[in-house]
Design an enzyme around this catalytic site. Structure first.
Site, short mmCIF file in Angstrom:
data_model
loop_
_atom_site.label_atom_id
_atom_site.label_comp_id
_atom_site.label_asym_id
_atom_site.label_seq_id
_atom_site.Cartn_x
_atom_site.Cartn_y
_atom_site.Cartn_z
N ASN A 1 -6.63 102.65 -32.49
CA ASN A 1 -7.56 101.64 -32.99
C ASN A 1 -7.00 101.15 -34.31
OD1 ASN A 1 -9.74 100.04 -33.72
ND2 ASN A 1 -10.85 101.75 -34.64
N GLY A 2 -6.75 99.84 -34.42
CA GLY A 2 -6.23 99.30 -35.69
C GLY A 2 -5.22 98.19 -35.40
N HIS B 1 -33.82 62.28 -53.51
CA HIS B 1 -33.95 61.20 -52.51
C HIS B 1 -35.04 61.51 -51.50
CE1 HIS B 1 -30.40 59.28 -54.13
NE2 HIS B 1 -29.80 60.48 -54.13
N TRP C 1 -10.94 96.52 -27.79
CA TRP C 1 -11.34 95.20 -28.28
C TRP C 1 -10.02 94.56 -28.66
CZ3 TRP C 1 -15.70 92.34 -28.43
CH2 TRP C 1 -15.68 91.18 -29.20
N GLU D 1 -26.22 77.85 -44.46
CA GLU D 1 -26.15 79.15 -43.77
C GLU D 1 -27.26 80.07 -44.24
OE1 GLU D 1 -24.80 80.19 -41.27
OE2 GLU D 1 -24.93 82.36 -41.41
N CYS E 1 -11.75 99.22 -31.76
CA CYS E 1 -11.75 99.85 -30.43
C CYS E 1 -12.43 101.21 -30.58
CB CYS E 1 -10.33 100.05 -29.94
SG CYS E 1 -9.36 98.56 -29.90
N LYS F 1 -27.14 85.77 -28.23
CA LYS F 1 -25.96 85.96 -29.07
C LYS F 1 -24.93 84.86 -28.82
CE LYS F 1 -23.12 87.72 -31.92
NZ LYS F 1 -23.41 87.43 -33.36
N LYS G 1 -29.95 81.77 -41.69
CA LYS G 1 -30.16 83.22 -41.59
C LYS G 1 -31.64 83.56 -41.78
CE LYS G 1 -26.93 84.86 -40.03
NZ LYS G 1 -26.45 83.63 -39.63
N ARG H 1 -18.09 99.33 -29.50
CA ARG H 1 -16.92 99.06 -30.37
C ARG H 1 -15.88 98.20 -29.66
NH1 ARG H 1 -16.33 102.23 -34.75
NH2 ARG H 1 -14.10 101.85 -34.76
N GLU I 1 -33.74 82.34 -38.72
CA GLU I 1 -33.54 82.91 -37.38
C GLU I 1 -33.96 84.37 -37.29
OE1 GLU I 1 -29.56 83.27 -35.80
OE2 GLU I 1 -28.71 83.23 -37.79
C1 AGP Z 1 -25.82 82.35 -36.09
O1 AGP Z 1 -26.47 83.44 -36.74
C2 AGP Z 1 -26.31 82.14 -34.70
N1 AGP Z 1 -26.28 83.34 -33.94
C3 AGP Z 1 -25.70 80.93 -34.02
O2 AGP Z 1 -25.92 79.82 -34.87
C4 AGP Z 1 -24.18 80.99 -33.72
O3 AGP Z 1 -23.45 80.92 -34.91
C5 AGP Z 1 -23.83 79.75 -32.86
O4 AGP Z 1 -24.55 79.85 -31.65
C6 AGP Z 1 -22.34 79.62 -32.58
O5 AGP Z 1 -21.90 80.75 -31.87
P1 AGP Z 1 -20.30 80.95 -31.69
O6 AGP Z 1 -19.73 81.14 -33.07
O7 AGP Z 1 -20.18 82.16 -30.83
O8 AGP Z 1 -19.76 79.72 -31.04
#
Ligand code: AGP
Length: 608
Positions: free
Chosen positions: A101-102, A507, A75, A484, A2, A603, A488, A27, A491
């Site tokens: 905050n905490g 394979h 938050w 993952e 927060c 996001k 990363k 925050r 993207e």
């Molecule tokens: C990951 O870096 C991406 N931003 C994306 O794959 C994300 O993880 C996915 O859209 C799921 O989002 P969520 O965890 O908010 O459901």
């Protein structure tokens, strides 16, 4: 996470506080509030939602005579994001106001004690317990505010940065921290306390960084720091800050993504907070009390959250003896999944708003199978529509590329495997105790290890920046981490990358290997080490360069060996993950990409 701010000076406090809160909205922003003393009366104005809602409420009163005040952007971690739970909170005498905050881990037991003493609570928050406890010590023990704060904190377990003031001395404001950030801004005829520098950077660049157990009193023309435990004065000196506001919101880092990668040690602490019984050394998940251990688990998620679920599958099987099916939500929602009574659907989502994941959740509800939501945002749709919610408590994740959220999801899932393993007797109390000890040691190890890892990530990113494609290979629990790592890199640097189970290379995919197609291999000391080493020999025999992200003591001959700090092999993923994140980050920075807002991405993917 927060945002808090306190002010004592010569300006209209509420104006200064609101401006500071706007600078702290990154925050937390699900509710907000201010408190000030005007005509010897304590006024508190709070609202759900964004700051502008609070400003609309303030426009209907006249808060501009007060020159001492405090504010908070929330938050939520305990109690839904609504006005009743918004800070500041008052004690029942109406003389004290407090922002925090905490996470107070033992707030429920303290609340019981105070209720038995006749204290009536107005909210569900852990924060209100703090202010009521301080008020109770003032009232019952006749203590000054300073001594009441010190006495109350002797009883508190957990993390806090708090500010509190009383109508008894309206131009005095006290603030204290333990594990959560708190700074003092030293001005001319005015002083500030805040969670972060941006809150007061417009007024002063002289900052005192407070340490744990430091209690500060600010007044318009003076400030003094004390040790909150013995109230001995502590000498501190201001430092001059040269940052602008934007870089201050990223704690001086260039991108939110880097700030959030480096927050992961604290994220682990916050996700563990209140979930390990200090006496029995067992996992305690209040959210699941009264719920049977499921006969089978279906994990449904997208993207990074899907990778966290796939990683956890190995531990559910190994430690809880549970059968786990992990599905990408956009596939799950259009299959005919077989869900039976006694089973549980676990949806994982940082935002709690991902359309495909929500669709999976609703299919489970239609089939009358309970849903556990593992998410980071209180009051999100996943949180509201799940039968059970396990919050990851990672604080707001601003960068589009998810980093600290996955770390917190992994912590929550490991706790879940141990919790169910304890219940089923598939893990001994010795093993569970060791696993928890290793988990609790991670933040310090990561804090020490990440700077060195960052250097190695930077040099490898430069060395391989001409590559047009990468393989990321892993076996066992490292396979989801390979997925993952590839995601990363893709993207944020826009370089093509594929995560693969290393055993699959023969394979077909190995046909792609040549000297221009590097392989990033996750080679930790797990049971499949030998098998992975032979997979990598096949790759190198075809001229493919290999970067081996490995642990100390692991024998491997490759083009580039990247050793992460030593940690219990079962939890090596907590070092593999930030290494992969830092590699992708440094590659994207070197290639001049828009790290926090990569092209074509959002996001939270709230549409199909
Ligand atoms: C990951 O870096 C991406 N931003 C994306 O794959 C994300 O993880 C996915 O859209 C799921 O989002 P969520 O965890 O908010 O459901």
């Amino acid at each position: 996470m927060c945002g808090i701010i306190g002010y004592a000076g010569h300006r209209p406090a509420v104006t200064v506080v609101i401006e500071g809160l706007k600078r702290l909205e990154y925050r937390g922003y699900d509710s907000a509030g201010v408190a000030f003393v005007q005509n010897k009366c304590l006024e508190t104005v709070r609202s759900e939602g964004k700051l502008e809602r609070l400003e609309q409420k303030l426009s209907r009163c006249d808060p501009y005579l007060a020159t001492t005040g405090m504010g908070h952007t929330r938050w939520a971690t305990h109690g839904l994001p609504n006005e009743q739970n918004a800070h500041p909170h008052q004690d029942q005498s109406g003389r004290l106001a407090l922002v925090h905050n905490g996470i107070i881990e033992n707030y429920l037991s303290l609340k019981d004690q105070l209720e038995q003493e006749g204290v009536e609570f107005q909210s569900e928050t852990d924060t209100e317990v703090l202010v009521q406890l301080i008020g109770w010590h003032m009232h019952k023990d006749g203590l000054s505010l300073q001594r009441a704060i010190s006495r109350a904190l002797e009883q508190v377990e957990g993390a806090y940065a708090l500010a509190v003031f009383s109508t008894d001395n309206p131009d005095q404001l006290w603030a204290v921290r333990n594990s959560s950030p708190l700074l003092l801004g030293v001005g001319q005829g005015e002083n500030f306390v805040a969670s972060d520098i941006p809150a007061f950077l417009n007024y002063t660049r002289e900052v005192v960084f407070l340490d744990d157990h430091e209690l500060v009193l600010i007044q318009p023309h003076s400030w003094q720091v004390y040790d909150s435990r013995n109230l001995e004065p502590v000498t501190k000196a201001p430092e001059h800050i040269t940052w602008d506001v934007q870089s201050a919101q990223k704690s001086g880092y260039k991108h939110f993504m880097l700030k959030e990668i480096l927050e992961q040690p604290q994220v682990i602490r916050d996700c563990l907070a209140g979930r390990i019984d200090r006496d029995t050394r067992k996992v305690v998940l209040k959210e699941l009390e009264g719920w049977e251990v499921p006969t089978r688990v279906h994990i449904v998620a997208c993207g990074t959250s899907f990778h966290a679920g796939l990683w956890a599958k190995y531990y559910f099987e190994r430690w809880s003896g549970l059968s786990v099916q992990v599905d990408i939500a956009s596939e799950f929602r259009y299959r005919e999944p077989i869900l039976k009574p006694g089973e549980l659907v676990v949806v994982i989502s940082q935002s709690g708003e991902t359309a495909d994941t929500l669709a999976g959740l609703r299919i489970a509800r239609e089939k009358k199978v309970p849903v556990l939501g593992i998410c980071n945002v209180l009051g999100s749709t996943v949180a509201r529509e799940s039968d059970l919610v396990l919050y990851t408590q990672a604080g707001p994740e601003i960068s589009v590329a998810s980093t600290k959220a996955m770390c917190s999801q992994m912590v929550a899932l490991i706790l879940l495997t141990l919790y169910w393993g304890q219940a089923k007797g598939t893990v001994s109390s010795d093993f569970s105790s060791k696993a928890l000890k290793e988990l609790e040691s991670l933040p310090e190890l990561m804090q020490a290890g990440i700077p060195g890892m960052h250097e190695q990530a930077r040099s490898l990113a430069r060395k391989y920046s001409v590559a047009r494609s990468f393989f990321f290979l892993g076996r066992g629990e490292n396979y989801p981490l390979a997925l993952e790592g590839a995601l990363k890199l893709k993207e944020i640097s826009y370089i093509h990358a594929e995560g693969y189970a290393a055993g699959e290379m023969k394979h077909g995919p190995i046909a792609l290997i040549d000297q221009d197609f590097p392989t990033f291999a996750l080679v930790t000391d797990n049971d499949l080490l030998q098998k992975l080493q032979s997979n990598l020999q096949e790759v190198q025999a075809r001229g493919g360069p290999v970067i081996a992200l490995t642990s100390p003591g692991v024998e491997i001959r490759v083009a580039d060996r990247w050793e992460v700090p030593k940690v219990w092999s079962q939890l090596a993923g907590f070092f593999i993950l930030p290494a992969l994140q830092l590699f992708a980050y440094e590659m994207a920075v070197y290639l001049g990409k828009d790290v926090d807002q990569p092209r074509n991405l959002a996001k939270s993917v709230t549409v199909e």
